[in-house]
Design an enzyme around this catalytic site. Sequence first.
Site, PDB file in Angstrom:
ATOM      1  N   HIS A 166       0.836  -1.198   0.000  1.00 11.31           N
ATOM      2  CA  HIS A 166       0.000   0.000   0.000  1.00 11.31           C
ATOM      3  C   HIS A 166       0.874   1.254   0.000  1.00 11.31           C
ATOM      4  CE1 HIS A 166      -3.365  -2.465   2.072  1.00 11.31           C
ATOM      5  NE2 HIS A 166      -3.829  -2.103   0.889  1.00 11.31           N
ATOM      6  N   CYS A 253      -2.705   0.158   9.724  1.00  5.41           N
ATOM      7  CA  CYS A 253      -3.749  -0.787   9.310  1.00  5.41           C
ATOM      8  C   CYS A 253      -4.657  -1.221  10.452  1.00  5.41           C
ATOM      9  CB  CYS A 253      -3.136  -2.057   8.734  1.00  5.41           C
ATOM     10  SG  CYS A 253      -1.502  -1.888   8.077  1.00  5.41           S
TER      11      CYS A 253
HETATM   12  C1  CIR Z   1      -3.425  -7.669   3.281  1.00  8.68           C
HETATM   13  O1  CIR Z   1      -2.604  -8.110   2.486  1.00  8.68           O
HETATM   14  O2  CIR Z   1      -4.470  -7.116   2.917  1.00  8.68           O
HETATM   15  C2  CIR Z   1      -3.169  -7.826   4.762  1.00  8.68           C
HETATM   16  N1  CIR Z   1      -2.484  -9.037   5.004  1.00  8.68           N
HETATM   17  C3  CIR Z   1      -2.369  -6.648   5.281  1.00  8.68           C
HETATM   18  C4  CIR Z   1      -3.109  -5.354   5.177  1.00  8.68           C
HETATM   19  C5  CIR Z   1      -2.307  -4.206   5.675  1.00  8.68           C
HETATM   20  N2  CIR Z   1      -3.043  -3.001   5.602  1.00  8.68           N
HETATM   21  C6  CIR Z   1      -2.513  -1.798   5.398  1.00  8.68           C
HETATM   22  O3  CIR Z   1      -1.337  -1.680   5.097  1.00  8.68           O
HETATM   23  N3  CIR Z   1      -3.328  -0.741   5.451  1.00  8.68           N
END
Ligand code: CIR
Length: 258
Positions: A166, A253
């Site tokens: 992201h 997150c």
């Molecule tokens: C994903 O790949 O969607 C999750 N394992 C990690 C999400 C992390 N979110 C973020 O950086 N906002």
Amino acid sequence: MQNPSFTFTRAITRSPAKSVINGLRATDIGMPDFAQMQRDHAHYVETLKLAGLEVTELPALPDFPDAQFVEDTALCLPEMAILMRPGAPSRMGEVAEIAPHLAQHYDLYKIETGYIEAGDILTTNTEILVGLSDRTNRAGIAALQFIVQNSNYTLRIVETPSGVLHFKTDCSLLDGETILSTKRLADSGCFTGYNVIYTADGEEAAANAIRVNDKVLMAKGFPRTHAILQKAGYDVVEINNSECAKIDGGMSCLSLRF
Ligand code: CIR
């Protein structure tokens, strides 16, 4: 509100589920240790409370292994919340799970076309920067642009570096004018006009921090970046992130802040 980009009164978090071992990840660097992740999560929530937030702690959702990463499901602005449309098919159902909790505080809007995850969105006092990524495409950004067109923000499309999950994996807002960023991201020129503090070389994973009122929450294990932030005057709290890091998660997150 003086600094809407980092002054908050509330947060929403979600406990990790045991199914987190099936969470999405770009590279397999080992299975998350669930008990350690729970301890880290508790420290994170406690720190948000110490920063002055009232925290709504939602229960785990075993059917959604990545649901603790609530940030990706919604963009919270002072005047509205916007439900996202995750580019990861396994995460799409998380949006309906967060909606009723945001509806208690907000007028809710919803992205209906394209894909967009809020991990790709950095909001400053004046701008909404949205990074194109494997999870966020132009159709999703156009839908967001339509919703925020009459707000006080200017939306700007930027690039998430290739191989980075992201946009905010590589940057954080430290205050209205200051951004913590990896060099690889800032080199794209996306932060022209802002003060940029770089993560130390080799400590790129420290970039995903969060400023919450007078505190900065950052992942533990990045001593040179920690020292840089302390020297710059920030009140930094280190939180162990070893287990979330195995599934590409970081400080931002794990909560929705508003
Ligand atoms: C994903 O790949 O969607 C999750 N394992 C990690 C999400 C992390 N979110 C973020 O950086 N906002």
